[in-house]
Motif scaffolding. Structure first.
Motif, mmCIF file in Angstrom:
data_model
loop_
_atom_site.group_PDB
_atom_site.id
_atom_site.type_symbol
_atom_site.label_atom_id
_atom_site.label_comp_id
_atom_site.label_asym_id
_atom_site.label_seq_id
_atom_site.Cartn_x
_atom_site.Cartn_y
_atom_site.Cartn_z
ATOM 1 N N ALA A 149 -2.421 18.234 -18.187
ATOM 2 C CA ALA A 149 -3.977 17.592 -17.353
ATOM 3 C C ALA A 149 -3.372 16.281 -16.394
ATOM 4 N N PRO A 150 -3.905 15.947 -15.348
ATOM 5 C CA PRO A 150 -3.632 15.083 -14.595
ATOM 6 C C PRO A 150 -4.026 13.599 -15.348
ATOM 7 N N ILE A 151 -3.251 12.445 -14.899
ATOM 8 C CA ILE A 151 -3.718 11.208 -15.416
ATOM 9 C C ILE A 151 -4.238 10.368 -14.594
ATOM 10 N N LYS A 152 -5.525 10.074 -14.698
ATOM 11 C CA LYS A 152 -6.284 9.337 -13.683
ATOM 12 C C LYS A 152 -6.503 7.810 -14.391
ATOM 13 N N ARG A 153 -6.291 6.869 -13.370
ATOM 14 C CA ARG A 153 -6.398 5.767 -13.756
ATOM 15 C C ARG A 153 -7.154 4.743 -12.568
ATOM 16 N N TYR A 154 -8.215 3.980 -13.169
ATOM 17 C CA TYR A 154 -8.595 2.910 -11.990
ATOM 18 C C TYR A 154 -7.851 1.637 -12.274
ATOM 19 N N GLN A 155 -7.483 1.210 -11.175
ATOM 20 C CA GLN A 155 -6.612 -0.141 -11.267
ATOM 21 C C GLN A 155 -7.151 -0.968 -10.029
ATOM 22 N N TYR A 211 2.244 7.529 -7.054
ATOM 23 C CA TYR A 211 1.538 8.309 -7.718
ATOM 24 C C TYR A 211 1.283 9.708 -6.902
ATOM 25 N N THR A 212 0.719 10.700 -7.615
ATOM 26 C CA THR A 212 0.519 11.861 -6.847
ATOM 27 C C THR A 212 -0.608 11.684 -5.537
ATOM 28 N N LYS A 213 -1.695 11.071 -6.060
ATOM 29 C CA LYS A 213 -2.712 10.851 -5.190
ATOM 30 C C LYS A 213 -3.364 9.613 -5.450
ATOM 31 N N VAL A 214 -3.946 8.719 -4.299
ATOM 32 C CA VAL A 214 -4.295 7.359 -4.701
ATOM 33 C C VAL A 214 -5.507 7.447 -3.778
ATOM 34 N N ASP A 215 -6.742 7.037 -4.106
ATOM 35 C CA ASP A 215 -7.872 6.691 -3.586
ATOM 36 C C ASP A 215 -8.227 5.383 -3.528
ATOM 37 N N PHE A 216 -8.102 4.579 -2.278
ATOM 38 C CA PHE A 216 -8.380 3.291 -2.384
ATOM 39 C C PHE A 216 -9.699 2.848 -2.346
ATOM 40 N N LEU A 217 -10.256 1.966 -3.194
ATOM 41 C CA LEU A 217 -11.663 1.526 -2.921
ATOM 42 C C LEU A 217 -11.636 0.282 -2.168
ATOM 43 N N LYS A 218 -10.600 -0.567 -2.331
ATOM 44 C CA LYS A 218 -10.749 -1.696 -1.575
ATOM 45 C C LYS A 218 -9.340 -2.425 -1.433
ATOM 46 N N GLU A 219 -9.013 -2.856 -0.183
ATOM 47 C CA GLU A 219 -7.591 -3.263 0.357
ATOM 48 C C GLU A 219 -7.901 -4.502 1.184
ATOM 49 N N ASP A 220 -7.406 -5.682 0.917
ATOM 50 C CA ASP A 220 -7.788 -6.768 1.980
ATOM 51 C C ASP A 220 -6.749 -8.115 1.391
ATOM 52 N N SER A 230 -5.741 6.146 -9.266
ATOM 53 C CA SER A 230 -4.389 6.809 -9.036
ATOM 54 C C SER A 230 -4.508 8.165 -10.008
ATOM 55 N N THR A 231 -3.722 9.177 -9.369
ATOM 56 C CA THR A 231 -3.741 10.377 -10.062
ATOM 57 C C THR A 231 -2.226 10.750 -10.034
ATOM 58 N N VAL A 232 -1.740 11.099 -11.535
ATOM 59 C CA VAL A 232 -0.485 11.621 -11.429
ATOM 60 C C VAL A 232 -0.377 13.064 -12.167
ATOM 61 N N THR A 233 -0.011 13.952 -11.496
ATOM 62 C CA THR A 233 -0.076 15.345 -12.164
ATOM 63 C C THR A 233 1.347 15.809 -12.542
ATOM 64 N N ASP A 234 1.431 16.588 -13.215
ATOM 65 C CA ASP A 234 2.521 17.048 -13.846
ATOM 66 C C ASP A 234 3.343 18.323 -12.773
ATOM 67 N N LYS A 268 0.809 -1.266 -0.071
ATOM 68 C CA LYS A 268 0.025 0.008 -0.013
ATOM 69 C C LYS A 268 0.834 1.309 0.089
ATOM 70 N N SER A 269 1.872 1.431 0.712
ATOM 71 C CA SER A 269 2.910 2.351 0.964
ATOM 72 C C SER A 269 3.751 2.460 -0.467
ATOM 73 N N SER A 270 3.807 1.527 -1.069
ATOM 74 C CA SER A 270 4.501 1.727 -2.281
ATOM 75 C C SER A 270 3.494 2.277 -3.587
ATOM 76 N N ILE A 271 2.343 1.660 -3.358
ATOM 77 C CA ILE A 271 1.656 2.227 -4.622
ATOM 78 C C ILE A 271 1.389 3.732 -4.296
ATOM 79 N N GLN A 272 1.161 4.250 -2.957
ATOM 80 C CA GLN A 272 1.110 5.689 -2.468
ATOM 81 C C GLN A 272 2.385 6.291 -3.018
ATOM 82 N N ARG A 273 3.349 5.925 -3.125
ATOM 83 C CA ARG A 273 4.680 6.536 -3.422
ATOM 84 C C ARG A 273 4.991 6.743 -4.996
#
Length: 183
Positions: A137-143, A99-108, A124-128, A92-97
């Motif tokens: 523009a920020p790049i947002k992806r569902y993963q 990307y610029t922003k991470v909104d977790f929907l599920k983790e288990d 995830s969101t990556v901003t310039d 989880k910490s690695s994922i947060q590092r």
């Protein structure tokens, strides 16, 4: 009462959604995955362009537009499956590092086809971050990402789609992750 009526409406609309169609694909001895119908394997040169890394993924499947991918990677590890409680925090910490922003929907930690997996679903969101006048523009992806350890190998299953298409692809991502069979 309004909430209950709304719930019944949503349940009624989603209960009859067509099931996700997957094709079982064997990737090696004791490993098979469900690949969405219509997805095609990327050739080695396509993988090299889209996923530049010293260790290329075991397989990458992409939808016809090339905007949605399902990949399987294998990496050596010194951890074992009984370490999942600690690893979920590390990953989880690695994922947060990454990307610029991470909104977790599920983790288990969950069991799929008799095997335990660490599972994350997030946007995830990556901003310039450049300080020039032309901001991109920020790049947002569902993963959806799933990890499993077998022996000395870490298997990573990743489904990536544009965030604006999350509602369309989320059932497919979940079906794909539930179709992994490791023996």
């Amino acid at each position: 009462m309004k909430f209950f009526s709304f719930f019944l409406l949503i349940f009624g609309l989603t209960a009859f959604a067509p099931p996700v169609k997957l094709t079982t694909t064997k990737l090696g001895s004791g490993l098979s995955v469900g690949v969405p119908v219509g997805f095609a394997p990327l050739p080695d040169d396509g993988i090299a362009v889209k996923y530049p890394s010293p260790r290329k993924p075991l397989a990458v499947f992409s939808n016809p537009s090339g905007r949605v991918d399902y990949s399987v990677a294998v990496r050596p590890t010194t951890f074992e499956s009984f370490d999942y409680g600690v690893l979920i925090k590390i990953y989880k910490s690695s994922i947060q590092r990454l990307y610029t922003k991470v909104d977790f929907l599920k983790e288990d930690i969950r069991t799929v086809n008799g095997r335990d997996f660490i599972y994350f679903e997030f946007v995830s969101t990556v901003t310039d971050a450049r300080r020039t006048g032309s901001q991109l523009a920020p790049i947002k992806r569902y993963q959806a990402v799933q990890y499993a350890i077998q022996g000395t190998q870490l298997y990573v299953f990743t489904f990536v789609a544009p965030a604006e298409e999350q509602a369309q692809w989320q059932p497919t991502a979940q079906a794909v992750m539930n179709a992994v069979v490791m023996k």
